[in-house]
Design an enzyme around this catalytic site. Structure first.
Site, PDB file in Angstrom:
ATOM      1  N   GLN A 274       0.789  -1.054  -0.053  1.00 41.10           N
ATOM      2  CA  GLN A 274      -0.160  -0.061  -0.072  1.00 41.10           C
ATOM      3  C   GLN A 274       0.787   1.241  -0.123  1.00 41.10           C
ATOM      4  O   GLN A 274       2.324   1.249   0.013  1.00 41.10           O
ATOM      5  CB  GLN A 274      -0.768   0.029   1.245  1.00 41.10           C
TER       6      GLN A 274
ATOM      7  N   HIS B 117     -11.858   5.635  12.084  1.00 39.02           N
ATOM      8  CA  HIS B 117     -11.519   4.726  13.007  1.00 39.02           C
ATOM      9  C   HIS B 117     -12.574   4.660  14.083  1.00 39.02           C
ATOM     10  O   HIS B 117     -12.647   3.590  14.834  1.00 39.02           O
ATOM     11  CB  HIS B 117     -10.115   4.740  13.412  1.00 39.02           C
TER      12      HIS B 117
ATOM     13  N   ASP C 141      -1.127   1.030  10.972  1.00 44.00           N
ATOM     14  CA  ASP C 141      -1.009   2.590  11.251  1.00 44.00           C
ATOM     15  C   ASP C 141      -1.306   2.856  12.715  1.00 44.00           C
ATOM     16  O   ASP C 141      -0.846   3.922  13.112  1.00 44.00           O
ATOM     17  CB  ASP C 141      -1.672   3.526  10.437  1.00 44.00           C
TER      18      ASP C 141
ATOM     19  N   ASP D  19      -0.127 -12.353   6.827  1.00 44.01           N
ATOM     20  CA  ASP D  19      -1.338 -12.372   6.060  1.00 44.01           C
ATOM     21  C   ASP D  19      -2.630 -12.548   6.915  1.00 44.01           C
ATOM     22  O   ASP D  19      -2.487 -13.622   7.552  1.00 44.01           O
ATOM     23  CB  ASP D  19      -1.462 -13.126   4.920  1.00 44.01           C
TER      24      ASP D  19
ATOM     25  N   ASP E 134      -9.748  -3.662   9.981  1.00 39.14           N
ATOM     26  CA  ASP E 134      -9.426  -2.507   9.390  1.00 39.14           C
ATOM     27  C   ASP E 134      -8.415  -2.575   8.190  1.00 39.14           C
ATOM     28  O   ASP E 134      -7.278  -2.598   8.139  1.00 39.14           O
ATOM     29  CB  ASP E 134      -8.461  -1.930  10.369  1.00 39.14           C
TER      30      ASP E 134
END
Length: 500
Positions: free
Chosen positions: A255, A287, A309, A363, A384
């Protein structure tokens, strides 16, 4: 009138000349497939919906290859010169295609027209290669048409295999999308030019040799110049998309993370993942809306899938009675940045420093499959994840994935997942809701928005008593009425829109 190739005057033995032609076929096929994959990957990243982008690129290119094969019939009498021209143009167009597509998205906000045009042009040029190479290999040594076609296509298919494997495992990790395409173009130009200027130079006049040499030198110079300018170009393109006050821009294998604002200009610190806003200032409506409804119940043990993040983790840790949080995210670079960068640490409130947090770099799908049987289930699962329309996320919105999630959800536990946009992508949104229902979970769809962005979510629960979920409210979230027919379980094991 049937055209029959005249034997060429070669500077090398016929056997070596034939081998060099087949090597050129191999290299050109590898480069051609890299161009295709480059367009698919970049279009999926910029536009979303990887299935649609792959279908458009591949179908348009296959059609254009047929057109190119027909057009190449006019060039067979001067096959060497025609092949040199085709390869020079293909190297230039294919090498710069990724940069041009990115520029159209950054400065004009539309990548679709450029995607179709480049797919058509590259397809026509790739299609013209095979008839011209067929003519050249017959000029080296006459053989039956079936044998020549078999040799040519064997080299072509093996080259396509090598190009297809080199793109994800070599070019993308080492060079990135823009530089990888430019390097591929340079290899393409060298292979085509070398074959014509060495093996078939006897077919060219002195003037033609000079023109071919100059054209290839010019193509290589332009590709080299673009390669040098990729850094400034990417910075300028990001400024066009995100504004001038970019603090961090990191593109990992999975990403792109961009952090803007927070400076003297007064613009709040904002976080973008894959071009989509995820946090603005000290509060993050996205969030908050994702996490808070799921936490309105037992939440002693929490599992966060994705969320490298640290923003979803921050919302989870607002609850002091949480005893343990497991974060499963494959992107080590984003997690490392979230731990170390002052701006991101301020946004996630140093959530990774909390002793209750365990980070697993894996993963999520694979991790859920290999959890040991003795593992204690989770009270809350937070998904998320990039979104059902994002590239590479199909399996994370499948029936199998949600079945694994439900297996490790405690009785009465809740799961919240990002489901795209309820108004912008209603098919995607309601398919996520239906897939969650198909694994036996009770669902409540809802949405939230901020700064012009809208996000859709689905709250799901293991509901053995049939009490149902209360209407979602708070944190800027509002429920979404289920239209007639929505929420019906998909008839296939994995919904075809997201199947891999």
């Amino acid at each position: 009138m049937i055209y029959r190739p005249v034997p060429a005057r070669l500077p090398v033995p016929a056997g070596l000349g034939r081998l060099l032609v087949l090597i050129t076929v191999f290299v050109c096929a590898a480069c051609g497939l890299v161009y295709e994959l480059e367009l698919v990957a970049l279009a999926s990243y910029l536009i979303g919906d990887s299935v649609t982008q792959a279908s458009v690129v591949l179908s348009v290119m296959v059609f254009a290859m047929g057109v190119g094969s027909l057009l190449a019939k006019r060039l067979r009498r001067r096959a060497a010169l025609g092949f040199a021209a085709v390869e020079a143009v293909l190297a230039l167009v294919g090498g710069q295609s990724a940069m041009a597509l990115y520029a159209c998205f950054a400065w004009y906000g539309r990548a679709w027209p450029a995607l179709v045009v480049f797919s058509l042009v590259i397809g026509v040029l790739i299609g013209a290669e095979v008839p011209l190479l067929m003519t050249l290999i017959q000029r080296v040594r006459r053989q039956d048409a079936g044998g020549a076609v078999a040799d040519l296509f064997a080299a072509d298919y093996v080259g396509a295999l090598v190009g297809g494997l080199a793109f994800p495992f070599l070019l993308l990790p080492m060079l990135g999308q823009l530089t990888g395409a430019l390097v591929t173009g340079a290899i393409n130009a060298v292979a085509g030019g070398a074959l014509v200027l060495w093996v078939f130079r006897g077919d060219l006049s002195t003037r033609a040799r000079r023109v071919v040499t100059a054209a290839n030198v010019l193509v290589l110079a332009l590709l080299a110049l673009c390669s040098v300018l990729t850094g400034p170009f990417e910075r300028a393109a990001r400024h066009a998309v995100y504004g001038a006050d970019i603090r961090v821009a990191v593109r990992t294998e999975l990403q792109e993370l961009v952090l803007t604002g927070g400076g003297t200009a007064g613009r709040p610190l904002s976080l973008f993942l894959n071009g989509r806003l995820r946090a603005v200032g000290e509060s993050s409506r996205y969030h908050e809306a994702l996490v808070r409804p799921a936490m309105a119940g037992p939440h002693r043990r929490v599992l966060v899938l994705g969320g490298g993040d640290g923003m979803a983790l921050r919302e989870v840790l607002r609850h002091p009675d949480v005893t343990g949080v497991t974060v499963v995210d494959p992107d080590t670079a984003v997690v490392r940045l979230a731990r170390s960068h002052p701006g991101l640490r301020r946004l996630n409130r140093d959530s990774y420093e909390d002793a209750r947090v365990t980070v697993v770099h894996s993963d999520p799908f694979a991790w859920l499959r290999r959890i040991s049987a003795g593992q204690e289930p989770y009270d809350v699962v937070i998904g998320d994840l990039p979104g059902p329309e994002g590239p590479g996320g199909a399996k994370l919105y499948s029936q199998e994935f949600y079945g694994l999630t439900a297996r490790w959800l405690a009785e009465g536990g809740r799961a919240a997942v990002h489901a795209g946009s309820a108004s912008g992508s209603p098919h995607d949104f309601w398919t996520v809701d239906a897939t969650l229902r198909s694994v036996g979970l009770t669902t409540e769809p809802y949405r939230a928005g901020a700064a012009g962005e809208e996000w859709g979510f689905v709250l799901a629960a293991r509901d053995p008593d049939g009490a149902g979920l209360p209407e979602v409210s708070g944190a800027g979230a509002r429920g979404v009425a289920r239209p007639d027919g929505a929420g019906e379980p998909p008839s296939t094991l994995m919904h075809p829109r997201y199947g891999e």
